[in-house]
Design a protein around this motif. Structure first.
Motif, PDB file in Angstrom:
ATOM      1  N   ARG A 246      38.635  42.668  34.779  1.00  0.00           N
ATOM      2  CA  ARG A 246      38.933  42.598  36.205  1.00  0.00           C
ATOM      3  C   ARG A 246      38.717  41.188  36.752  1.00  0.00           C
ATOM      4  O   ARG A 246      39.542  40.660  37.486  1.00  0.00           O
ATOM      5  CB  ARG A 246      38.011  43.573  36.944  1.00  0.00           C
ATOM      6  N   ARG A 247      37.625  40.591  36.318  1.00  0.00           N
ATOM      7  CA  ARG A 247      37.341  39.245  36.821  1.00  0.00           C
ATOM      8  C   ARG A 247      38.458  38.288  36.448  1.00  0.00           C
ATOM      9  O   ARG A 247      38.892  37.475  37.242  1.00  0.00           O
ATOM     10  CB  ARG A 247      35.998  38.759  36.264  1.00  0.00           C
ATOM     11  N   THR A 248      38.930  38.438  35.211  1.00  0.00           N
ATOM     12  CA  THR A 248      39.983  37.546  34.758  1.00  0.00           C
ATOM     13  C   THR A 248      41.234  37.725  35.595  1.00  0.00           C
ATOM     14  O   THR A 248      41.835  36.759  36.066  1.00  0.00           O
ATOM     15  CB  THR A 248      40.302  37.838  33.278  1.00  0.00           C
ATOM     16  N   VAL A 249      41.618  38.981  35.767  1.00  0.00           N
ATOM     17  CA  VAL A 249      42.852  39.247  36.511  1.00  0.00           C
ATOM     18  C   VAL A 249      42.736  38.733  37.944  1.00  0.00           C
ATOM     19  O   VAL A 249      43.637  38.077  38.460  1.00  0.00           O
ATOM     20  CB  VAL A 249      43.155  40.759  36.503  1.00  0.00           C
ATOM     21  N   GLU A 250      41.602  38.999  38.547  1.00  0.00           N
ATOM     22  CA  GLU A 250      41.458  38.566  39.936  1.00  0.00           C
ATOM     23  C   GLU A 250      41.431  37.039  40.037  1.00  0.00           C
ATOM     24  O   GLU A 250      41.979  36.463  40.967  1.00  0.00           O
ATOM     25  CB  GLU A 250      40.192  39.172  40.543  1.00  0.00           C
ATOM     26  N   PHE A 251      40.808  36.462  39.043  1.00  0.00           N
ATOM     27  CA  PHE A 251      40.746  35.008  39.047  1.00  0.00           C
ATOM     28  C   PHE A 251      42.149  34.419  38.964  1.00  0.00           C
ATOM     29  O   PHE A 251      42.534  33.539  39.728  1.00  0.00           O
ATOM     30  CB  PHE A 251      39.897  34.537  37.858  1.00  0.00           C
ATOM     31  N   VAL A 252      42.915  34.977  38.022  1.00  0.00           N
ATOM     32  CA  VAL A 252      44.272  34.460  37.841  1.00  0.00           C
ATOM     33  C   VAL A 252      45.091  34.675  39.104  1.00  0.00           C
ATOM     34  O   VAL A 252      45.777  33.761  39.589  1.00  0.00           O
ATOM     35  CB  VAL A 252      44.949  35.148  36.631  1.00  0.00           C
ATOM     36  N   ALA A 253      44.996  35.893  39.659  1.00  0.00           N
ATOM     37  CA  ALA A 253      45.786  36.188  40.854  1.00  0.00           C
ATOM     38  C   ALA A 253      45.417  35.219  41.974  1.00  0.00           C
ATOM     39  O   ALA A 253      46.269  34.707  42.691  1.00  0.00           O
ATOM     40  CB  ALA A 253      45.540  37.622  41.296  1.00  0.00           C
ATOM     41  N   GLU A 254      44.137  34.971  42.063  1.00  0.00           N
ATOM     42  CA  GLU A 254      43.640  34.093  43.112  1.00  0.00           C
ATOM     43  C   GLU A 254      44.220  32.697  42.978  1.00  0.00           C
ATOM     44  O   GLU A 254      44.785  32.136  43.909  1.00  0.00           O
ATOM     45  CB  GLU A 254      42.116  34.044  42.959  1.00  0.00           C
TER      46      GLU A 254
ATOM     47  N   ASN B  84      50.502  42.617  34.844  1.00  0.00           N
ATOM     48  CA  ASN B  84      51.295  43.060  35.970  1.00  0.00           C
ATOM     49  C   ASN B  84      50.484  43.155  37.243  1.00  0.00           C
ATOM     50  O   ASN B  84      50.982  42.878  38.326  1.00  0.00           O
ATOM     51  CB  ASN B  84      51.934  44.408  35.641  1.00  0.00           C
ATOM     52  N   ILE B  85      49.241  43.570  37.077  1.00  0.00           N
ATOM     53  CA  ILE B  85      48.402  43.630  38.275  1.00  0.00           C
ATOM     54  C   ILE B  85      48.173  42.221  38.808  1.00  0.00           C
ATOM     55  O   ILE B  85      48.227  41.975  40.005  1.00  0.00           O
ATOM     56  CB  ILE B  85      47.066  44.326  37.963  1.00  0.00           C
ATOM     57  N   ALA B  86      47.975  41.298  37.901  1.00  0.00           N
ATOM     58  CA  ALA B  86      47.792  39.915  38.329  1.00  0.00           C
ATOM     59  C   ALA B  86      49.029  39.427  39.062  1.00  0.00           C
ATOM     60  O   ALA B  86      48.948  38.761  40.095  1.00  0.00           O
ATOM     61  CB  ALA B  86      47.493  39.028  37.124  1.00  0.00           C
ATOM     62  N   VAL B  87      50.210  39.775  38.517  1.00  0.00           N
ATOM     63  CA  VAL B  87      51.456  39.383  39.178  1.00  0.00           C
ATOM     64  C   VAL B  87      51.501  39.977  40.575  1.00  0.00           C
ATOM     65  O   VAL B  87      51.780  39.290  41.565  1.00  0.00           O
ATOM     66  CB  VAL B  87      52.678  39.849  38.362  1.00  0.00           C
TER      67      VAL B  87
END
Lengths: 270, 1177
Positions: free
Chosen positions: B866-874, B913-916
């Motif tokens: 989760r941290r990774t995805v949120e970081f990337v999205a951010e 996809n969530i990150a996208v």
């Protein structure tokens, strides 16, 4: 499967009544019957295992085969006392082995002989036991194997459906290999929603979900899964009592088939 | 102190100079020398000014009767409000104003109707006593200090000793008489019980001040009528003369009250529901709630009121008051005052020697109150503008406010209209279990199998207990300890035996965070819900619905503006669990774990947006940071609260009336115990790194659960001193580069103000000698870009952390509902309006479900995902905004790069996809704030198009098990086949009816199906295959012995030989080609199977021989193997002729392989029935 030999009349009439309902499949009826029969056996189990009962059964067996070893002595005895033939065979076999050897036989020895009666040192008893096993529709190694096979087949069916729907999962073996302490049949790697409920895992039950078995499953399995993986779905392939589906909000969803309205995480930008 | 006020009123002193004088110890160059001179003589009193002012205002407003539904901060001690009390001494003939102490009635009444929450009036003794005892003031006043309930530590040490005033000589207006001067809002009652704010006690005045009136000084805010909780030793008091006779028993009652309160506080932190009875018998106060109209033209003394308002506002602005929101609450009470109580004659008597300017009451009418309130509010507009939309609306709609200050009303209306609901994306409340993570939970993490399995069971027991609590805790009569206590303790026993506490504590802590972090989980109402509901209704019904809402809401949360610490909602479960477990091991592990997690979160480097150039102000840029900050902050507060709870648990108890000796020995014991967590160091670090906005709120939660001794310990005292210093430095009006953001400051002021009102925190603490503050200057310039200067706090977080700010809205709402003669009082019938969907769970929207799914996705994966995805999205989202590129191209690559290689494809793709989506969402949010709708649609369409063309790649199908790709798995199921073979076997073995049998075609079909199934193998599992193999061998034995009953005329109950061979060949082929498990062919030659032949008449040895030869031919069995089996057959006992036949068979088998069929016939021997023989064998 034919009708069981040691079949209580009261149950028979029950089955007949159910059988008139056209909506229930035969498999469901058999599953319900099997559960009812098992409950009946559980209720009467103790009275067949008193030392007096065992001794009396053994004497009747000996007398019977002395008269005619080819007659279905053991099977008829089981039917007469309203007990499962395989279980009666086990009682007599245990008693027989105890007579011959000093130490009581181990469970694994007994099980092995029941699986392969040709290992039984007494030819007549071997035939009698074998006859009980192939004529028992609810107990015994063959029936156990059939039940296991049915369970496995439904898991395979479920697996194929998951693959068909492109849902990624970990199965029981993979979970066990990773050291999970409780393992549902499938954990979805990406959760989905069924009828608006998020599900993380799916458990396949190739039986009818009646109150008794469902509560046992809840306690031993479903809540444990919830405790570790969150909400999930149980498929009772042979149906279930609708009222049992009361933990949906809590995270345990019941279905009688693979759900059709699966919502997956869709990745388009709404 | 009054002298200063008087100087002001006489305009000898400018307000600015006065405030400067109050706020700073040193004189400023700005000061007018004349003013300086005026003030210097008053210097020793400087510190007492604010308490004096605050209490002065309370006293002055005591005759004002706010009304309406229970409004917070009302003391029930007012004379008219409490008719039923008894037991107190009769009031003095002139009324109580001449008494130095509140009459006993006040406190007895309080005892009667004030539950735990009202901790307001307590004077905590030990703090000041100790301070005096150890401080320069010297021990000579130590004991005496304790005996004077109102002679609290507010009194500066310096003025403490030799120049002790002899108050008794003077005859000041007794402002501490709550009957005469009930604290503001003392009227209706209901919520009175939960008003915790404290009313400060009279401070002895030094001799030089005795000239001025009034002689008593009051510290801070209003409300409780119990001025002290000091144990008293009256006789030793240097100021003891003049104590009214009832004083001693008053002390006792206070003592009882205090004990009762701390007991309740401990046992049921949730405030008890206030009762309305207390005031109801007095219709004059509660029944006639019609508000007097307020008229600006009838204000008695504009100038005087304005001056006091100015001084008061300045004190608020300089953070000289302990609790900002309490003052605002007070001011709003004045604004919504309903009417003035008719003054008694005695009240109007002029106090001899009073200085003119203070002689007449400050508030002579409701008009005065409203005027004053509006003047103060005008100066607090900046704070008001940051309140929630509902409060702003109520303020803007307040007719008095409109009437007295149209300008302010205009500003408020504008603020209301411009108020954007800055609500961070609320996470769906997750009542989920903590997910099983193999890296921490599998067998490898346990010392033994037993520990592993014990923990497996305890995890399930824990959730079972939790579910039962969820189901039953609201049932009347259900008791946590009775219902679950023994199960929990059994669990603790198991865990101790298996040394698995650390595992359980991890689970416990994670579950705590999961359930209680969200505001919903804490049991509070989530801000912003109400407006949604309102929007569903027609505008005309809004008023009615709102009143209904207010009425529904108000009694529920009448915690007042300073509620005591509680464990709302699910937190109660965890608190009770800890209490019921009463396990030292568990508590220790829990403290270890909580401390570690607090340190970890407190030092978490929260991602900071890159210093933005052009659009740096954009709110959207901060959404992600805010959300993350909020999550971290709320987690920290929760953890710290529980750490405080567990750490101070052994010391909690009713506040003991300590003797000095006892207290000193406790202090010497406790001071050598190292703190459970070095909060002082963490606070110092936080201040240095400019992260106070993160550290202080959780520290406040931690300290709020401290026991009474804690604030006296040197270590914690220095923590409080730091906090006080911080409090003073948070000047809201200072807004410059590098300053702390406004809402950040407001949050800190709110939580600190709340802390200063906690019962265990000594009242005098706030008015500490400033000199101490100056010493503890903290260097805060070390880090320029600390969290403090970033807008990490939004309105929602402020209200989530400080729900008591919502009391302002409730107060205003109660004015709306109760005001106006429109319907004659606030208790009106409200007809609820219904609308579809109200009350019921709103239908789940697709978007909501998708959000839930995205949320759920992370549940069973390691948190790092989760941290990774949120970081990337951010990051990508931010970049997109800058460069308007699109997110879906960059995000997957970034996610892929950051996640471990072994991440499964499906997980990876979902994470990508969530990150996208998140990144796109972020970009879209920015766009929606900045670009027109038209462009937005185009952007979205473009994004969707791109996504569609890329499409999700089909997941790889699982490998087929055994069968060809073309196989459609139409073969019969293994379970069916086992079942059918079982039926054949049972038919063959019997018993059976004479007409029963199987058709030969059926047998062929059965074996055909078996072959199909074995070739498909889709549904086959090894146990089934093993059983099938065994059954097929049994079947072969029966075929060879011709024991299978065949359907047909009775004469032909046997299988034709050709058919039998065909079937055997089918079996041989299955064994040879299709079975993948070992087939137990040796069973064919077991005595039991061979004996089947004995029953056959005539004997069919040829089939057996045929089978054996084929087995060898097909290499299914070796010749030697068969011979060995045949050899062993001899060992069994057979009838003579059967043995001979066996011997013949053996010979034939050993001879030429291909023996003509005719020769086999030789084996067919006619024998009598051998059943009996066999039975005897």
């Amino acid at each position: 499967m034919g009708l069981p030999v040691g079949f209580p009349v009261s149950l028979l009439t029950g089955i007949e009544q159910i059988e008139r309902k056209p909506s229930q499949s035969q498999a469901t009826l058999l599953s319900i019957f099997s559960q009812e029969y098992q409950k009946h056996i559980k209720r009467t189990h103790a009275k067949h295992h008193t030392s007096e009962a065992i001794e009396s059964y053994y004497q009747r067996y000996l007398n019977g085969v002395r008269k005619n070893g080819a007659a279905p002595v053991l099977l008829e005895l089981a039917n007469e006392v309203d007990y499962a033939p395989s279980l009666m065979a086990r009682i007599i076999l245990e008693r027989f082995l105890q007579k011959h050897e000093e130490a009581p036989p181990s469970k694994s020895v007994i099980n092995s002989m029941l699986r392969d009666p040709s290992q039984i040192p007494d030819g007549v008893l071997a035939n009698q036991v074998y006859q009980c096993i192939v004529n028992d529709c609810c107990y015994g190694p063959l029936v156990d194997c059939i039940k296991h096979a049915i369970g496995h087949e439904h898991e395979v069916l479920l697996r194929d459906l998951l693959l068909e729907k492109n849902l990624s999962f970990l199965d029981e073996d993979q979970l066990r290999a990773r050291g999970y302490d409780k393992t549902p049949d499938f954990i979805l790697q990406v959760p989905v929603a069924v009828e608006g409920h998020i599900i993380h895992w799916i458990e396949s039950k190739a039986s009818f979900g009646d109150e008794c078995s469902h509560h046992a499953y809840l306690h031993d399995q479903f809540w444990s899964y919830w405790n570790r993986f969150g909400p999930g779905l149980v498929i009772y392939w042979y149906g279930f009592i609708q009222e049992l589906d009361c933990n949906r909000e809590r995270g345990i969803l019941l279905h009688a088939c693979f759900p059709t309205d699966i919502v997956t995480l869709c990745h388009s930008v709404a | 102190m009054a002298a200063v006020l008087e100087s002001l009123l006489r305009e000898e002193l400018s307000v600015a100079a006065a405030v400067r004088w109050i706020a700073r110890s040193a004189q400023s160059s700005e000061d007018d020398p004349r003013e300086a001179a005026a003030l210097s003589s008053l210097r020793p009193l400087r510190k007492e000014f604010v308490p004096f002012l605050l209490n002065f205002l309370r006293e002055q407003s005591s005759r004002v009767l706010p009304q309406g539904p229970p409004t917070p901060a009302k003391a029930p001690g007012s004379s008219t409000g409490l008719p039923g009390r008894s037991g107190g001494p009769p009031r003095g003939g002139r009324g109580a104003r001449n008494q130095l102490f509140p009459p006993i009635e006040a406190s007895s009444a309080t005892t009667a109707d004030a539950p735990s929450a009202r901790r307001g009036g307590r004077r905590r003794g030990p703090g000041p006593a100790r301070e005096r005892g150890r401080g320069p003031g010297g021990p000579e006043e130590g004991v005496s200090g304790e005996c004077l309930p109102w002679a609290g530590g507010r009194r500066p040490r310096s003025s403490g000793s030799p120049s002790s005033p002899s108050l008794a000589r003077s005859d000041p207006p007794n402002l501490s008489n709550l009957e005469e001067f009930p604290p503001v809002g003392s009227v209706p009652l209901g919520s009175a019980g939960t008003k915790p704010s404290r009313r400060i006690n009279p401070t002895p005045v030094s001799e030089e001040r005795s000239l001025s009136k009034p002689k008593t000084c009051f510290t801070s805010p209003p409300i409780s009528c119990v001025p002290s909780s000091q144990p008293s030793v009256l006789d030793t008091s240097p100021w003891g003369h003049g104590l009214p006779s009832g004083c001693r028993s008053l002390q006792e009652e206070r003592e009882m009250l205090r004990k009762e309160r701390s007991k309740q506080l401990q046992q049921s932190p949730t405030p008890a529901c206030p009762t309305l009875e207390s005031g109801s018998p007095h219709p004059s106060r509660t029944g006639h709630l019609t508000a007097e109209p307020a008229d600006p033209a009838r204000v008695s003394s504009h100038h005087r009121l304005e001056l006091v308002a100015l001084v008061y506002s300045s004190c608020i602005a300089e953070n000289l008051v302990p609790n900002l929101f309490l003052e605002l609450f007070f001011v709003l009470q004045l604004l919504t005052a309903r009417r003035m109580v008719a003054a008694k004659d005695s009240d109007l008597e002029t106090t001899p020697g009073a200085v003119d300017s203070l002689e007449s009451p400050l508030f002579q009418s409701v008009h005065d109150c409203v005027f004053f309130a509006v003047k103060v509010l005008e100066r607090q507009f900046h704070i008001l503008s940051h309140l929630d939309k509902g409060t702003l609306k109520l303020l803007a709609e307040n007719e008095r406010l409109l009437c007295f200050s149209p300008a302010l009303q205009g500003c408020l209306r504008a603020a209301y209209e411009g108020s954007v609901a800055k609500v961070s994306l609320a996470m769906p409340p997750s009542a989920q279990a903590v997910s099983f993570q193999p890296e921490t939970d599998n067998r490898a993490n346990f010392s033994s199998d037993r520990a592993f399995h014990t923990f497996k069971k305890q995890r399930d027991v824990f959730y079972e207990v939790l579910r039962e609590w969820e189901d039953r805790h609201e049932e009347p009569g259900w008791d946590f300890e009775k219902g679950l206590g023994s199960r929990i303790r059994a669990m603790m026993g198991q865990l101790s035996a298996a040394c698995s506490h650390s595992h359980f504590v991890r689970l416990f802590q994670k579950q705590l965070l999961q359930m209680c972090q969200s505001p919903g989980g804490a049991g509070g109402t989530v801000l912003g819900e109400a407006p949604d509901v309102l929007n569903m209704l027609g505008a005309d019904k809004l008023g009615r619905l709102r009143r209904l809402q207010e009425r529904l809401v108000a009694p529920q949360s009448s915690g007042g503006p300073c509620p005591p610490p509680t464990f709302p909602g699910c937190q109660g479960f965890f608190r009770d669990f800890i209490l019921s477990a009463s396990s030292f091991q568990f508590n220790q592990h829990l403290m270890d774990s909580l401390s570690l997690k607090i340190r970890e979160l407190n030092s978490l480097a929260l991602p900071q947006p890159e210093p933005s150039d052009e659009d740096g102000e954009s709110d959207v840029d901060w959404q992600g940071e805010r959300r993350q900050f909020a999550v971290v902050l709320l987690s920290l507060r929760l953890l710290a609260k529980f750490l405080g709870f567990v750490a101070f648990l052994p010391y909690r108890g009713p506040e003991p009336p300590l003797t000095r000796e006892l207290q000193d020995s406790i202090l010497s014991l406790r001071s050598q115990v190292p703190p459970v967590l070095d909060v002082r160091a963490l606070l110092q670090q936080g201040l240095r790194a400019r992260r106070a906005v993160l550290t202080v709120p959780w520290l406040v939660e931690f300290l709020s659960l401290a026991d009474h001794i804690v604030p006296m310990l040197d270590y914690y005292r220095s923590v409080f001193t730091l906090l006080l210093h911080l409090h003073r430095s948070l000047i809201l009006s200072k807004e410059s580069e590098g300053e702390m953001c406004f809402l950040n400051k407001l949050l800190l002021l709110a939580v600190l103000g709340w802390l200063f009102q906690i019962p265990t925190v000594p009242e005098d603490l706030f008015f500490l000698e400033e000199g101490q503050l100056d010493v503890l200057e903290v260097d805060t310039v070390a880090s320029e870009h600390g969290l403090d200067s970033m807008p990490v706090v939004d309105q929602q977080l402020l209200y989530t952390c400080c729900p008591y700010i919502g009391e302002l809205r409730k107060l205003l709402a109660s004015w709306v509902s109760g005001s106006s003669g429109r319907s004659g009082g606030f208790v009106r019938k409200i007809t609820p309006t219904t609308t579809t969907g109200l009350g019921a769970q709103p239908p789940q929207t697709t978007q909501g479900l998708q959000a839930q799914l995205a949320q759920a996705f992370f549940h069973n994966h390691p948190p790092s995902l989760r941290r990774t995805v949120e970081f990337v999205a951010e990051r990508i989202g931010s970049n997109c905004v800058k460069h308007i590129k699109f997110c879906q191209k960059k995000s997957p690559g970034a996610v892929r790069a950051l996640l471990p290689e072994e991440t499964p494809a499906a997980v990876l793709s979902s994470a990508e996809n969530i990150a996208v989506s998140l990144a796109t969402e972020k970009a879209c949010a920015w766009l929606s704030a900045n670009i027109t709708a038209l462009i937005r649609r185009e952007v979205k369409a473009a994004v969707s198009r791109t996504l569609r063309t890329q499409g999700p790649e089909p997941a790889a199908r699982g490998e087929r098990r055994g069968c060809s790709r073309a196989c459609e798995h139409h073969a019969p199921l293994p379970s069916h086949l086992i079942s059918e073979i079982k039926d054949v076997l049972s038919l063959a073995v019997g018993p059976r009816d004479p007409e029963e049998g199987v058709a030969p075609e059926y047998l062929e079909q059965l074996l055909g199906h078996l072959g199909q199934m074995l070739r498909c193998r889709q549904f086959l599992c090894p146990p089934a295959e093993q059983h099938l193999a065994k059954c097929s061998v049994e079947l072969a034995s029966l075929l060879v012995a011709d024991q299978i009953p065949i359907l047909g005329p009775p004469a032909q109950h046997q299988l034709e030989r050709g058919q039998a061979r065909r079937l055997l060949l089918m079996l041989l082929s299955l064994w040879k080609d299709d079975f993948q498990v070992p087939v137990p062919l040796q069973l064919l030659l077991r005595p039991r199977n061979v004996a089947l032949l004995a029953d056959t008449r005539p004997k069919e040895w040829d089939l057996l021989l045929f089978l054996l030869r084929e087995l060898v031919e097909k290499d299914l069995m070796k010749q030697m193997e068969i011979k060995a089996c045949l050899d062993s057959l001899y060992e069994a006992q057979w009838p003579g002729d059967f043995s001979e036949e066996l011997a013949t068979l053996f010979n034939l088998f050993s001879a030429e392989p291909h023996v003509p069929e005719t020769q086999l016939r030789a084996c067919e021997l006619v024998q009598p029935n051998r059943g009996t023989v066999l039975a005897q064998s």
